[in-house]
Design a protein around this motif. Sequence first.
Motif, mmCIF file in Angstrom:
data_model
loop_
_atom_site.group_PDB
_atom_site.id
_atom_site.type_symbol
_atom_site.label_atom_id
_atom_site.label_comp_id
_atom_site.label_asym_id
_atom_site.label_seq_id
_atom_site.Cartn_x
_atom_site.Cartn_y
_atom_site.Cartn_z
ATOM 1 N N SER A 24 13.955 66.222 -17.877
ATOM 2 C CA SER A 24 12.519 65.710 -18.199
ATOM 3 C C SER A 24 11.545 66.767 -18.198
ATOM 4 O O SER A 24 11.624 67.797 -17.639
ATOM 5 C CB SER A 24 12.229 64.736 -17.434
ATOM 6 O OG SER A 24 12.147 65.181 -16.056
ATOM 7 N N SER A 25 10.599 66.684 -19.565
ATOM 8 C CA SER A 25 9.512 67.796 -19.556
ATOM 9 C C SER A 25 8.471 67.866 -18.408
ATOM 10 O O SER A 25 7.659 68.584 -18.353
ATOM 11 C CB SER A 25 9.074 67.605 -20.898
ATOM 12 O OG SER A 25 8.459 66.460 -21.235
ATOM 13 N N GLY A 26 8.382 66.428 -17.770
ATOM 14 C CA GLY A 26 7.338 66.339 -16.786
ATOM 15 C C GLY A 26 7.629 66.867 -15.652
ATOM 16 O O GLY A 26 7.453 66.342 -14.482
ATOM 17 N N ARG A 27 7.739 68.095 -15.477
ATOM 18 C CA ARG A 27 7.995 68.917 -14.090
ATOM 19 C C ARG A 27 6.933 69.835 -13.863
ATOM 20 O O ARG A 27 7.135 70.554 -13.001
ATOM 21 C CB ARG A 27 9.225 69.538 -14.336
ATOM 22 C CG ARG A 27 10.600 68.809 -14.553
ATOM 23 C CD ARG A 27 11.912 69.623 -14.674
ATOM 24 N NE ARG A 27 13.052 68.647 -14.893
ATOM 25 C CZ ARG A 27 14.495 69.438 -14.780
ATOM 26 N NH1 ARG A 27 14.570 70.512 -14.777
ATOM 27 N NH2 ARG A 27 15.391 68.536 -15.070
ATOM 28 N N ALA A 28 5.717 69.585 -14.107
ATOM 29 C CA ALA A 28 4.696 70.604 -13.910
ATOM 30 C C ALA A 28 4.410 70.528 -12.607
ATOM 31 O O ALA A 28 4.352 71.365 -11.982
ATOM 32 C CB ALA A 28 3.362 70.223 -14.845
ATOM 33 N N VAL A 29 4.174 69.278 -11.964
ATOM 34 C CA VAL A 29 3.726 69.050 -10.623
ATOM 35 C C VAL A 29 4.994 69.463 -9.826
ATOM 36 O O VAL A 29 4.688 70.312 -8.800
ATOM 37 C CB VAL A 29 3.637 67.661 -10.196
ATOM 38 C CG1 VAL A 29 3.039 67.660 -8.986
ATOM 39 C CG2 VAL A 29 2.212 67.299 -10.934
ATOM 40 N N LEU A 54 5.416 76.989 -5.047
ATOM 41 C CA LEU A 54 4.549 77.056 -3.659
ATOM 42 C C LEU A 54 5.524 77.389 -2.605
ATOM 43 O O LEU A 54 5.410 78.133 -1.705
ATOM 44 C CB LEU A 54 3.701 75.819 -3.271
ATOM 45 C CG LEU A 54 2.801 75.771 -2.103
ATOM 46 C CD1 LEU A 54 1.864 77.206 -2.271
ATOM 47 C CD2 LEU A 54 1.977 74.635 -2.017
ATOM 48 N N PHE A 55 6.378 76.628 -2.497
ATOM 49 C CA PHE A 55 7.622 76.640 -1.472
ATOM 50 C C PHE A 55 8.215 77.740 -1.343
ATOM 51 O O PHE A 55 8.318 78.587 -0.248
ATOM 52 C CB PHE A 55 8.590 75.461 -1.639
ATOM 53 C CG PHE A 55 9.670 75.544 -0.613
ATOM 54 C CD1 PHE A 55 9.638 75.067 0.709
ATOM 55 C CD2 PHE A 55 11.049 76.445 -1.026
ATOM 56 C CE1 PHE A 55 10.653 75.382 1.697
ATOM 57 C CE2 PHE A 55 11.814 76.462 -0.375
ATOM 58 C CZ PHE A 55 12.037 75.893 1.042
ATOM 59 N N ASP A 56 8.570 78.316 -2.555
ATOM 60 C CA ASP A 56 9.263 79.637 -2.643
ATOM 61 C C ASP A 56 8.577 80.904 -1.916
ATOM 62 O O ASP A 56 8.777 81.649 -1.643
ATOM 63 C CB ASP A 56 9.553 79.879 -4.035
ATOM 64 C CG ASP A 56 10.798 79.173 -4.770
ATOM 65 O OD1 ASP A 56 11.540 78.531 -3.764
ATOM 66 O OD2 ASP A 56 10.928 78.861 -5.945
ATOM 67 N N ILE A 57 7.158 80.813 -2.426
ATOM 68 C CA ILE A 57 6.262 81.810 -1.851
ATOM 69 C C ILE A 57 6.279 81.967 -0.457
ATOM 70 O O ILE A 57 6.382 82.807 0.223
ATOM 71 C CB ILE A 57 4.878 81.525 -2.745
ATOM 72 C CG1 ILE A 57 4.993 82.033 -4.128
ATOM 73 C CG2 ILE A 57 3.868 82.645 -1.957
ATOM 74 C CD1 ILE A 57 3.619 81.760 -4.934
ATOM 75 N N LYS A 94 8.653 87.692 -6.067
ATOM 76 C CA LYS A 94 8.384 87.981 -7.059
ATOM 77 C C LYS A 94 8.432 86.987 -8.178
ATOM 78 O O LYS A 94 7.829 87.117 -9.211
ATOM 79 C CB LYS A 94 9.119 89.328 -7.627
ATOM 80 C CG LYS A 94 8.757 90.432 -6.772
ATOM 81 C CD LYS A 94 9.427 91.752 -7.390
ATOM 82 C CE LYS A 94 10.965 91.518 -7.681
ATOM 83 N NZ LYS A 94 11.240 92.618 -8.218
ATOM 84 N N GLY A 95 9.133 86.004 -7.940
ATOM 85 C CA GLY A 95 9.025 84.881 -9.117
ATOM 86 C C GLY A 95 10.325 84.812 -9.984
ATOM 87 O O GLY A 95 10.326 84.069 -10.979
ATOM 88 N N THR A 128 14.716 67.226 -8.605
ATOM 89 C CA THR A 128 13.781 66.906 -8.020
ATOM 90 C C THR A 128 13.692 67.813 -6.895
ATOM 91 O O THR A 128 14.455 68.363 -6.341
ATOM 92 C CB THR A 128 13.962 65.504 -7.670
ATOM 93 O OG1 THR A 128 14.914 65.315 -6.899
ATOM 94 C CG2 THR A 128 14.329 64.546 -8.952
ATOM 95 N N PRO A 129 12.366 67.842 -6.293
ATOM 96 C CA PRO A 129 12.276 68.489 -5.086
ATOM 97 C C PRO A 129 13.104 67.397 -3.947
ATOM 98 O O PRO A 129 13.665 68.415 -2.956
ATOM 99 C CB PRO A 129 10.592 67.904 -4.564
ATOM 100 C CG PRO A 129 10.015 68.036 -5.934
ATOM 101 C CD PRO A 129 11.138 67.306 -7.001
#
Length: 461
Positions: A263-268, A275-278, A371-372, A439-440
């Motif tokens: 699904s494309s609705g993965r912005a959130v 944020l978790f990765d950082i 670094k992402g 999903t998270p």
Amino acid sequence: MVRLFKHYIPYAVILLCIVDFALLVLANELSWRLRALQIGMDMGSLLARMAAHGAFGAVMILAMVSVGVYASEALRSMRFAAARLLVAVSLGVIALAFVDFVVAAEQFWRSTLVYSMGLAIVLLMGNRLFFHAAFGSAVFRRRVLVLGSGARARRIEGLSKRPESGFAVVGFVDMNEGPPFVEGAIPRGEIENLTRFVENLGISEVVLALQERRNAMPVKDLLRIKTAGVHVNDFSSLVERETGRIDLDTVNPSWLIFSDGFSSGRAVSGAVKRLFDIVASSCVLLLTGPVVLVFALLVKLDSKGPAFYRQARVGLFGVPFDVIKLRSMRSDAEVAGAQWATKDDPRITRLGRFLRKLRIDELPQAWTVLKGEMSFVGPRPERPEFVADLEAHIPFFAERHMVKPGITGWAQINYPYGASVEDSRNKLEYDLYYAKNYTPFLDLLILLQTLRVVIWSEGAR
């Protein structure tokens, strides 16, 4: 199986987990009462203690998930389940001690912990003895009728016999595909009304398992069964649900396009993941920095060459990047070119073998996550030298690059270290499942179970 946050979980596992939680709460309450009687203290209100009992149960369930107590092996073997439970309890003691230190709340009675853990082990093992006996039958499983009697039908028959299977095959219908591969298949011509046949058997799901659908797909039968309120599924979807991977031998592009997922609705969820990765990578770098420096010094003393090394990998959308690791092989390990790591690889140093078993060599990758270029959870990034060959031999291999690669992932916790094209094909089936059903919640599940892989060195090479 039930689909929770797009991830399939067997009914047996969910029910087992719920009962385990209730038993853990009971163990904590009995321990509290025993300790209160010993010191002559007033019992007080049960309701006032429920928060503490719930926290105890939640921490223990997380520990059990992380070490594989709910894995398929633990459902098959009582000895395996007992070993994992003991490790989970030990881990739970450490976690509860940490919670008690942070919260400093009176409800976390240190003196009751020994009683709670002892009772928990007894009750949880008793629960598994009961479930092992109960789930040996098909009482809690979907009743499935398979349309087909070929190789795919035989594979479904094999899947249904697993202890963790969420379905039981009631029967097979021979759709005139050729010589049947399964015994007892009923010829379609002998069934006058297939819909009534399904209803009479109490079927909850009909699975289409034809080898070739062209001019053979029973459209009228499937339509009538569907409109009668019975779930209709195809072979690829059933395999995905039951195995946690996408079967490359039978899947086709149209199924990937039209099925639920990607699904494309993965912005959130993507923002939460970043944020978790950082936060997590920053904490890992701060906490393990001294450990990495000590082992870097040991690597220098153990063998000639640099302590760290950079290696090119293929990342999101096929963009190359460099990973940083502690060196675990000789500095001349690839003078003849890139090659797969093998079991007991002679290129691995003495210290390198230890680093790989405990995954210490991968700790510097937290910088790449910060670094992402990578995430904590995602498909394992492959080397450019291998990617071109793998894409030529394995269908849909390029699709794994549609998600950011990770240090750990669904394939890493479900399949041993890949060291061949066939291994890469098998791991791709898990990577596609992750990309399709991300999903998270799935990320959390993977992170918890990564501890199981580290503790038992599963897949290390």
